[in-house]
Design an enzyme around this catalytic site. Structure first.
Site, PDB file in Angstrom:
ATOM      1  N   GLY A  82     -23.510   3.463  -0.512  1.00  0.00           N
ATOM      2  CA  GLY A  82     -22.571   4.086  -1.440  1.00  0.00           C
ATOM      3  C   GLY A  82     -22.402   3.225  -2.673  1.00  0.00           C
ATOM      4  O   GLY A  82     -23.310   2.494  -3.092  1.00  0.00           O
ATOM      5  N   ASN A  83     -21.224   3.302  -3.273  1.00  0.00           N
ATOM      6  CA  ASN A  83     -20.962   2.587  -4.525  1.00  0.00           C
ATOM      7  C   ASN A  83     -21.225   1.089  -4.396  1.00  0.00           C
ATOM      8  O   ASN A  83     -21.827   0.481  -5.264  1.00  0.00           O
ATOM      9  CB  ASN A  83     -19.512   2.822  -4.954  1.00  0.00           C
ATOM     10  CG  ASN A  83     -19.307   4.236  -5.425  1.00  0.00           C
ATOM     11  OD1 ASN A  83     -20.097   4.749  -6.208  1.00  0.00           O
ATOM     12  ND2 ASN A  83     -18.272   4.887  -4.931  1.00  0.00           N
ATOM     13  N   VAL A  84     -20.743   0.484  -3.313  1.00  0.00           N
ATOM     14  CA  VAL A  84     -20.919  -0.961  -3.151  1.00  0.00           C
ATOM     15  C   VAL A  84     -22.283  -1.275  -2.551  1.00  0.00           C
ATOM     16  O   VAL A  84     -23.019  -2.135  -3.043  1.00  0.00           O
ATOM     17  CB  VAL A  84     -19.797  -1.564  -2.266  1.00  0.00           C
ATOM     18  CG1 VAL A  84     -20.005  -3.064  -2.100  1.00  0.00           C
ATOM     19  CG2 VAL A  84     -18.418  -1.280  -2.855  1.00  0.00           C
ATOM     20  N   LYS A  88       0.873  -1.173   0.000  1.00  0.00           N
ATOM     21  CA  LYS A  88       0.000   0.000   0.000  1.00  0.00           C
ATOM     22  C   LYS A  88       0.903   1.214   0.000  1.00  0.00           C
ATOM     23  O   LYS A  88       2.064   1.134   0.401  1.00  0.00           O
ATOM     24  CB  LYS A  88      -0.852  -0.015   1.277  1.00  0.00           C
ATOM     25  CG  LYS A  88      -2.123   0.763   1.191  1.00  0.00           C
ATOM     26  CD  LYS A  88      -3.303  -0.065   0.723  1.00  0.00           C
ATOM     27  CE  LYS A  88      -4.544   0.791   0.618  1.00  0.00           C
ATOM     28  NZ  LYS A  88      -5.730   0.039   0.221  1.00  0.00           N
ATOM     29  N   GLY A 135     -25.029   1.737   4.858  1.00  0.00           N
ATOM     30  CA  GLY A 135     -24.192   2.408   3.847  1.00  0.00           C
ATOM     31  C   GLY A 135     -24.655   2.095   2.447  1.00  0.00           C
ATOM     32  O   GLY A 135     -24.580   0.946   1.999  1.00  0.00           O
ATOM     33  N   TYR A 195     -25.210   0.242  -2.439  1.00  0.00           N
ATOM     34  CA  TYR A 195     -26.430   0.375  -3.233  1.00  0.00           C
ATOM     35  C   TYR A 195     -26.523  -0.732  -4.285  1.00  0.00           C
ATOM     36  O   TYR A 195     -27.584  -1.319  -4.506  1.00  0.00           O
ATOM     37  CB  TYR A 195     -26.527   1.760  -3.898  1.00  0.00           C
ATOM     38  CG  TYR A 195     -27.917   1.997  -4.437  1.00  0.00           C
ATOM     39  CD1 TYR A 195     -28.933   2.448  -3.602  1.00  0.00           C
ATOM     40  CD2 TYR A 195     -28.236   1.703  -5.767  1.00  0.00           C
ATOM     41  CE1 TYR A 195     -30.226   2.619  -4.080  1.00  0.00           C
ATOM     42  CE2 TYR A 195     -29.525   1.866  -6.245  1.00  0.00           C
ATOM     43  CZ  TYR A 195     -30.510   2.326  -5.393  1.00  0.00           C
ATOM     44  OH  TYR A 195     -31.799   2.477  -5.852  1.00  0.00           O
TER      45      TYR A 195
HETATM   46  P1  NAD Z   1     -18.703   4.855  -0.558  1.00  0.00           P
HETATM   47  O1  NAD Z   1     -17.967   6.004   0.038  1.00  0.00           O
HETATM   48  O2  NAD Z   1     -19.171   4.941  -1.959  1.00  0.00           O
HETATM   49  O3  NAD Z   1     -19.978   4.505   0.334  1.00  0.00           O
HETATM   50  C1  NAD Z   1     -20.009   4.554   1.714  1.00  0.00           C
HETATM   51  C2  NAD Z   1     -21.428   4.933   2.118  1.00  0.00           C
HETATM   52  O4  NAD Z   1     -21.539   4.845   3.529  1.00  0.00           O
HETATM   53  C3  NAD Z   1     -21.801   6.352   1.720  1.00  0.00           C
HETATM   54  O5  NAD Z   1     -23.065   6.349   1.081  1.00  0.00           O
HETATM   55  C4  NAD Z   1     -21.842   7.090   3.039  1.00  0.00           C
HETATM   56  O6  NAD Z   1     -22.760   8.163   3.043  1.00  0.00           O
HETATM   57  C5  NAD Z   1     -22.244   5.989   3.981  1.00  0.00           C
HETATM   58  N1  NAD Z   1     -21.908   6.216   5.387  1.00  0.00           N
HETATM   59  C6  NAD Z   1     -20.830   6.859   5.895  1.00  0.00           C
HETATM   60  N2  NAD Z   1     -20.888   6.843   7.240  1.00  0.00           N
HETATM   61  C7  NAD Z   1     -22.007   6.174   7.569  1.00  0.00           C
HETATM   62  C8  NAD Z   1     -22.616   5.838   8.808  1.00  0.00           C
HETATM   63  N3  NAD Z   1     -22.103   6.200   9.978  1.00  0.00           N
HETATM   64  N4  NAD Z   1     -23.759   5.108   8.770  1.00  0.00           N
HETATM   65  C9  NAD Z   1     -24.327   4.755   7.599  1.00  0.00           C
HETATM   66  N5  NAD Z   1     -23.803   5.074   6.411  1.00  0.00           N
HETATM   67  C10 NAD Z   1     -22.659   5.775   6.402  1.00  0.00           C
HETATM   68  O7  NAD Z   1     -17.762   3.591  -0.346  1.00  0.00           O
HETATM   69  P2  NAD Z   1     -17.819   2.202  -1.116  1.00  0.00           P
HETATM   70  O8  NAD Z   1     -16.861   2.236  -2.233  1.00  0.00           O
HETATM   71  O9  NAD Z   1     -19.243   1.830  -1.335  1.00  0.00           O
HETATM   72  O10 NAD Z   1     -17.191   1.235  -0.010  1.00  0.00           O
HETATM   73  C11 NAD Z   1     -17.955   0.826   1.114  1.00  0.00           C
HETATM   74  C12 NAD Z   1     -17.058   0.007   2.047  1.00  0.00           C
HETATM   75  O11 NAD Z   1     -16.542  -1.124   1.332  1.00  0.00           O
HETATM   76  C13 NAD Z   1     -15.840   0.767   2.566  1.00  0.00           C
HETATM   77  O12 NAD Z   1     -15.556   0.323   3.859  1.00  0.00           O
HETATM   78  C14 NAD Z   1     -14.735   0.331   1.617  1.00  0.00           C
HETATM   79  O13 NAD Z   1     -13.454   0.405   2.223  1.00  0.00           O
HETATM   80  C15 NAD Z   1     -15.128  -1.122   1.363  1.00  0.00           C
HETATM   81  N6  NAD Z   1     -14.603  -1.653   0.092  1.00  0.00           N
HETATM   82  C16 NAD Z   1     -14.947  -1.052  -1.084  1.00  0.00           C
HETATM   83  C17 NAD Z   1     -14.454  -1.564  -2.290  1.00  0.00           C
HETATM   84  C18 NAD Z   1     -14.829  -0.957  -3.617  1.00  0.00           C
HETATM   85  O14 NAD Z   1     -14.579  -1.579  -4.677  1.00  0.00           O
HETATM   86  N7  NAD Z   1     -15.438   0.219  -3.635  1.00  0.00           N
HETATM   87  C19 NAD Z   1     -13.605  -2.684  -2.277  1.00  0.00           C
HETATM   88  C20 NAD Z   1     -13.295  -3.304  -1.055  1.00  0.00           C
HETATM   89  C21 NAD Z   1     -13.808  -2.752   0.122  1.00  0.00           C
END
Ligand code: NAD
Length: 365
Positions: free
Chosen positions: A184-186, A80, A182, A188
């Site tokens: 977000g991207n994942v 990393k 949550g 939803y």
């Molecule tokens: P994102 O930032 O798109 O979504 C996170 C969501 O969580 C947002 O909608 C945000 O408003 C919400 N949120 C923040 N604090 C909150 C709380 N206290 N209560 C409820 N909701 C809250 O992130 P993502 O890309 O969807 O990733 C989500 C998780 O998955 C993260 O922990 C990330 O590290 C992990 N992850 C993501 C990926 C990827 O490909 N995007 C890969 C591996 C792991």
């Protein structure tokens, strides 16, 4: 600042501090272990309070990548990088190009990718000086609509289903109640898949418009932030923050399955045992959220080694998350240990020895 006696040192192979005066780049690249292959991991830019905080973060994150790659059966090590600074005010294209030169000096021991506060454009700038970069516009991220999250969500969905099957004996999630934290991207995308297969959703987010979207489009029930843990559901899927499985939340959880995307869901390693004693089956986060990593690995292979069919291989490997999680559950049952400990032990048995004979590594043999 010390390294060899640092609490997160954990036998890191190499830690490089890199400074580039003309651009002001201050970066740390941590390579945890390369027994299985080059160390692949994202580059995070953060306004750390001090260098110690940056070092602690990069060491913790790079070790996590070693475990994720090993348990996923990828011929990759863990690494990393962090850039110290405010991404909004201090990041420049020239700074990212300097980061590319830093990566190039490692001759492929480290492959850089996007992470918090770095973007596809940053990877393009890095690529001007090194080939050891993934997440370029012509690669998987673009095919997946600009981000790897849909494939991460697919892996989480498959892992969640396998966990439900093991704990509840059900082949389908139709009619099951799932609480998702949550959107977000994942999160939803996961909700869309769950809804499509007939699950009933209970959702929360700090962003009201995301909740409203899930309510309107997926018939989800909106839940207050702090009430998400205590929902009377079958599955709890954390997809927002780390550290949310802790002393406060564990007694509230009514679900018998915890399976979600968020990294580092346990506040401490003690909490893994606490879930097991409550007979809650936990799908280790780094096992089921590896879809994005799998995707960029195959895209890198396709570009560097001219491997064909990378998209098909990536999809097959993501589907294999189901088998991996089943193997972990079997091992945990036989040894009577937590699923997270079982996953760690299997990962260690691979990366400590460089063993690629394991059948879960069949994709790369
Ligand atoms: P994102 O930032 O798109 O979504 C996170 C969501 O969580 C947002 O909608 C945000 O408003 C919400 N949120 C923040 N604090 C909150 C709380 N206290 N209560 C409820 N909701 C809250 O992130 P993502 O890309 O969807 O990733 C989500 C998780 O998955 C993260 O922990 C990330 O590290 C992990 N992850 C993501 C990926 C990827 O490909 N995007 C890969 C591996 C792991």
């Amino acid at each position: 600042m010390t390294l060899f006696t640092h609490s997160e040192f954990d036998n890191h192979e190499q830690v490089i501090h890199y400074f580039d005066k003309p651009t002001g780049l201050k970066a740390i690249i941590a390579i945890h272990n390369t027994n299985l292959g080059s160390a692949l991991g994202g580059c995070r830019m953060w306004n750390y309070a001090n260098d110690d905080e940056a070092l602690t973060d990069v060491l913790r994150l790079s070790k996590g990548m070693t475990y994720k790659a090993a348990i996923t059966g990828l011929p990759l090590g863990g690494g990393k990088s962090v850039i110290i600074g405010d991404a909004k005010t201090e990041k420049t294209p020239k700074m990212m190009q300097a980061m590319g030169r830093a990566v190039e000096k490692l001759s492929g021991r480290y492959i850089i990718a996007e992470d918090v506060n770095t973007t596809v454009d940053d990877m393009v700038n890095i690529h001007k000086y090194t080939n050891h970069v993934v997440g370029l516009p012509s690669e998987g991220t673009k095919q997946a609509g600009g981000n790897p999250s849909p494939l991460t969500a697919l892996g989480v969905f498959l892992g969640l289903k396998a966990t439900v099957k093991h704990r509840l004996g059900k082949n389908s999630i139709a009619g099951l109640r799932v609480a998702v934290q949550g959107l977000g991207n994942v999160g939803y995308n996961l909700c869309e898949r769950l809804h499509e297969e007939g699950a009933e959703l209970f959702v929360t987010d700090i962003n009201d418009s995301s909740i409203q979207k899930a309510v309107n489009n997926l018939g989800a029930t909106a839940v207050a932030l702090n009430d998400i843990y205590s929902q009377d559901v079958d599955v709890f899927a954390p997809c927002a923050l780390g550290g949310i499985i802790n002393d406060d939340t564990i007694p509230q959880i009514k679900a018998t399955v915890v399976a979600g995307a968020a990294n580092n869901q346990m506040a401490t390693s003690n909490h893994i045992g606490a879930l097991k004693s409550r007979n809650i089956l936990y799908a280790p986060d780094f096992v089921i959220n590896a879809g994005g990593l799998i995707n960029v690995y195959y895209e890198h292979e396709s570009r560097i080694n001219n491997c064909s069919n990378s998209k098909k291989s990536a999809m097959e490997h993501i589907n294999y998350i189901t088998t991996t999680i089943e193997e972990i559950f079997k091992y945990a049952d036989v040894e009577d240990i937590s699923t997270a400990l079982a996953a760690n032990k299997i990962a260690e048995s691979r990366f400590l020895t460089g063993n690629t004979e394991d059948k879960i590594l069949k994709f790369n043999s």
